[in-house]
Design an enzyme around this catalytic site. Structure first.
Site, PDB file in Angstrom:
ATOM      1  N   ASP A  12     -47.086 -21.910  71.774  1.00 43.55           N
ATOM      2  CA  ASP A  12     -46.079 -22.788  71.161  1.00 43.55           C
ATOM      3  C   ASP A  12     -46.346 -24.223  71.603  1.00 43.55           C
ATOM      4  OD1 ASP A  12     -43.694 -23.541  69.709  1.00 43.55           O
ATOM      5  OD2 ASP A  12     -42.650 -23.710  71.618  1.00 43.55           O
ATOM      6  N   SER A  13     -45.682 -25.162  70.947  1.00 42.39           N
ATOM      7  CA  SER A  13     -45.833 -26.565  71.340  1.00 42.39           C
ATOM      8  C   SER A  13     -45.106 -26.852  72.655  1.00 42.39           C
ATOM      9  CB  SER A  13     -45.276 -27.462  70.236  1.00 42.39           C
ATOM     10  OG  SER A  13     -43.921 -27.140  69.990  1.00 42.39           O
ATOM     11  N   TYR A  44     -44.488 -31.080  67.782  1.00 40.60           N
ATOM     12  CA  TYR A  44     -45.490 -31.011  66.720  1.00 40.60           C
ATOM     13  C   TYR A  44     -44.864 -31.335  65.350  1.00 40.60           C
ATOM     14  CZ  TYR A  44     -49.027 -28.364  69.474  1.00 40.60           C
ATOM     15  OH  TYR A  44     -49.976 -27.950  70.365  1.00 40.60           O
ATOM     16  N   CYS A  75     -44.525 -20.410  66.964  1.00 42.41           N
ATOM     17  CA  CYS A  75     -44.166 -21.766  66.552  1.00 42.41           C
ATOM     18  C   CYS A  75     -44.143 -21.785  65.032  1.00 42.41           C
ATOM     19  CB  CYS A  75     -45.213 -22.745  67.085  1.00 42.41           C
ATOM     20  SG  CYS A  75     -44.946 -24.438  66.551  1.00 42.41           S
ATOM     21  N   ASN A  76     -42.983 -22.073  64.470  1.00 43.01           N
ATOM     22  CA  ASN A  76     -42.879 -22.113  63.009  1.00 43.01           C
ATOM     23  C   ASN A  76     -43.733 -23.221  62.413  1.00 43.01           C
ATOM     24  OD1 ASN A  76     -40.294 -20.364  61.991  1.00 43.01           O
ATOM     25  ND2 ASN A  76     -40.066 -21.017  64.102  1.00 43.01           N
ATOM     26  N   THR A  77     -43.773 -24.355  63.116  1.00 45.51           N
ATOM     27  CA  THR A  77     -44.510 -25.505  62.591  1.00 45.51           C
ATOM     28  C   THR A  77     -45.990 -25.160  62.426  1.00 45.51           C
ATOM     29  OG1 THR A  77     -42.929 -26.929  63.723  1.00 45.51           O
ATOM     30  CG2 THR A  77     -44.992 -27.943  63.015  1.00 45.51           C
ATOM     31  N   GLU A 154     -36.050 -29.460  74.730  1.00 44.97           N
ATOM     32  CA  GLU A 154     -37.030 -29.753  75.788  1.00 44.97           C
ATOM     33  C   GLU A 154     -36.346 -30.459  76.964  1.00 44.97           C
ATOM     34  OE1 GLU A 154     -40.493 -29.105  75.986  1.00 44.97           O
ATOM     35  OE2 GLU A 154     -40.352 -27.874  74.188  1.00 44.97           O
ATOM     36  N   CYS A 186     -37.267 -22.489  63.728  1.00 44.94           N
ATOM     37  CA  CYS A 186     -38.017 -23.173  64.782  1.00 44.94           C
ATOM     38  C   CYS A 186     -37.716 -22.397  66.052  1.00 44.94           C
ATOM     39  CB  CYS A 186     -37.545 -24.617  64.920  1.00 44.94           C
ATOM     40  SG  CYS A 186     -38.258 -25.469  66.338  1.00 44.94           S
ATOM     41  N   THR A 187     -38.767 -22.067  66.792  1.00 48.08           N
ATOM     42  CA  THR A 187     -38.546 -21.168  67.939  1.00 48.08           C
ATOM     43  C   THR A 187     -37.781 -21.861  69.072  1.00 48.08           C
ATOM     44  OG1 THR A 187     -40.788 -21.692  68.683  1.00 48.08           O
ATOM     45  CG2 THR A 187     -40.477 -19.642  67.465  1.00 48.08           C
ATOM     46  N   HIS A 188     -37.607 -23.164  68.985  1.00 53.42           N
ATOM     47  CA  HIS A 188     -36.766 -23.840  69.979  1.00 53.42           C
ATOM     48  C   HIS A 188     -35.270 -23.587  69.716  1.00 53.42           C
ATOM     49  CE1 HIS A 188     -40.364 -26.085  71.069  1.00 53.42           C
ATOM     50  NE2 HIS A 188     -39.706 -26.734  71.998  1.00 53.42           N
TER      51      HIS A 188
HETATM   52  N1  DGL Z   1     -41.109 -24.545  68.378  1.00 49.91           N
HETATM   53  C1  DGL Z   1     -41.773 -25.090  67.286  1.00 49.91           C
HETATM   54  C2  DGL Z   1     -41.407 -24.497  65.965  1.00 49.91           C
HETATM   55  O1  DGL Z   1     -41.081 -23.338  65.940  1.00 49.91           O
HETATM   56  C3  DGL Z   1     -42.209 -26.490  67.222  1.00 49.91           C
HETATM   57  C4  DGL Z   1     -41.312 -27.577  67.603  1.00 49.91           C
HETATM   58  C5  DGL Z   1     -42.076 -28.855  67.624  1.00 49.91           C
HETATM   59  O2  DGL Z   1     -43.028 -28.945  68.389  1.00 49.91           O
HETATM   60  O3  DGL Z   1     -41.728 -29.765  66.855  1.00 49.91           O
HETATM   61  O4  DGL Z   1     -41.469 -25.134  64.950  1.00 49.91           O
END
Ligand code: DGL
Length: 272
Positions: A12-13, A44, A75-77, A154, A186-188
């Site tokens: 992941d990012s 990202y 990471c979805n992105t 974060e 988004c996994t965050h």
């Molecule tokens: N956790 C990530 C996602 O699922 C990326 C968040 C990011 O780096 O912008 O998209």
């Protein structure tokens, strides 16, 4: 090393992929895991396709050097940007989080109105709309980019007033559409769940793709005879590209286990 004994690589990012790691640890408690969060270059989600693709290949190649048996793009992105390219180039199974999330949303909705929130890149890619509509053409999808959510997570600001007001501003338009299901694309975002719940109310089901993704990992390990046969005593190793203290603080609060051992690496150098 016997291939079944090799770890699963999770990428992941930043800290968000731990939401997926947690479900994999729960569903597959015997599996060894190597996690890499690119904390030096997060977020990202507002970067270009080219930059995200380059970062993703560097991260994934670093994981390949750790001798992993499969890779989860948590990471979805990245999943929305270059999953097929990664699957083509990387010689172990690579899975993303968008298909599993789309499946869970289609299963959950009753009124056929689904909201999707994610980074700018994920939302603009249209990946969720395509994935959801290919499963059920009859549903309506409303999406909204929420670029402030990743920095909030974060920073560990998960349930304070700033998080609440940001969520209200982002989610109000989706609420007005009458959605009954909201995909946390988004996994965050699952780390913000209590705040998102407060804003959306009890009637809206929040879909986080972590559990579905963990199920997909199990399915692939079984199909390919890659499931670890030794029981217990799994090894977890964590790598970040910067600022391990912040990662440990937010990660331990969420995982409820020590983030240890953790090392800082530079994916640009490590993958040369
Ligand atoms: N956790 C990530 C996602 O699922 C990326 C968040 C990011 O780096 O912008 O998209």
């Amino acid at each position: 090393m016997e291939v079944r004994e090799k770890p699963i690589g999770i990428f992941d990012s930043g800290v968000g992929g731990l939401t997926v790691a947690k479900e994999i640890m729960r569903l597959l408690p015997d599996e060894n895991i190597v996690y890499f969060g690119d904390t030096a270059r997060v977020p990202y989600g507002s970067k270009s396709k080219e930059t995200i693709t380059r970062f993703a290949f560097e991260g994934v190649r670093f994981l390949m050097k750790q001798d992993v048996k499969m890779i989860v793009i948590a990471c979805n992105t990245v999943s929305a940007t270059c999953l097929e390219e990664l699957q083509r180039e990387i010689p172990v199974p690579v899975i993303g989080v968008i298909e599993p999330g789309a499946r869970a949303a289609v299963k959950a909705t009753e009124n056929g109105l689904i909201g999707v929130i994610g980074t700018e890149r994920t939302v603009n890619s249209g990946a969720y709309i395509r994935a959801i509509e290919s499963l059920n053409g009859g549903v309506k999808v409303f999406s909204k980019a929420c670029p402030l959510f990743v920095p909030l997570v974060e920073e560990g600001w998960l349930d304070n007033e700033v998080a609440y007001f940001a969520a209200r501003i982002y989610l109000e338009p989706l609420k007005k559409e009458g959605i009954d299901t909201l995909v946390l694309g988004c996994t965050h975002y699952p780390l913000l769940k209590p705040t998102l719940k407060k804003v959306m109310g009890d009637k809206v089901f929040l879909v986080d793709s972590a559990l579905e993704t963990a199920r997909e990992v199990e399915k692939i390990l079984c199909e390919k005879s890659l499931k670890r046969t030794k029981e217990g005593d799994p090894t977890y190793r964590f790598f970040v590209s910067d600022n391990p203290d912040k990662f440990i603080k937010v990660g331990e609060r969420f995982l409820k286990r020590p983030i240890d051992p953790i090392s800082v690496i530079d994916p640009e150098i490590e993958t040369l």
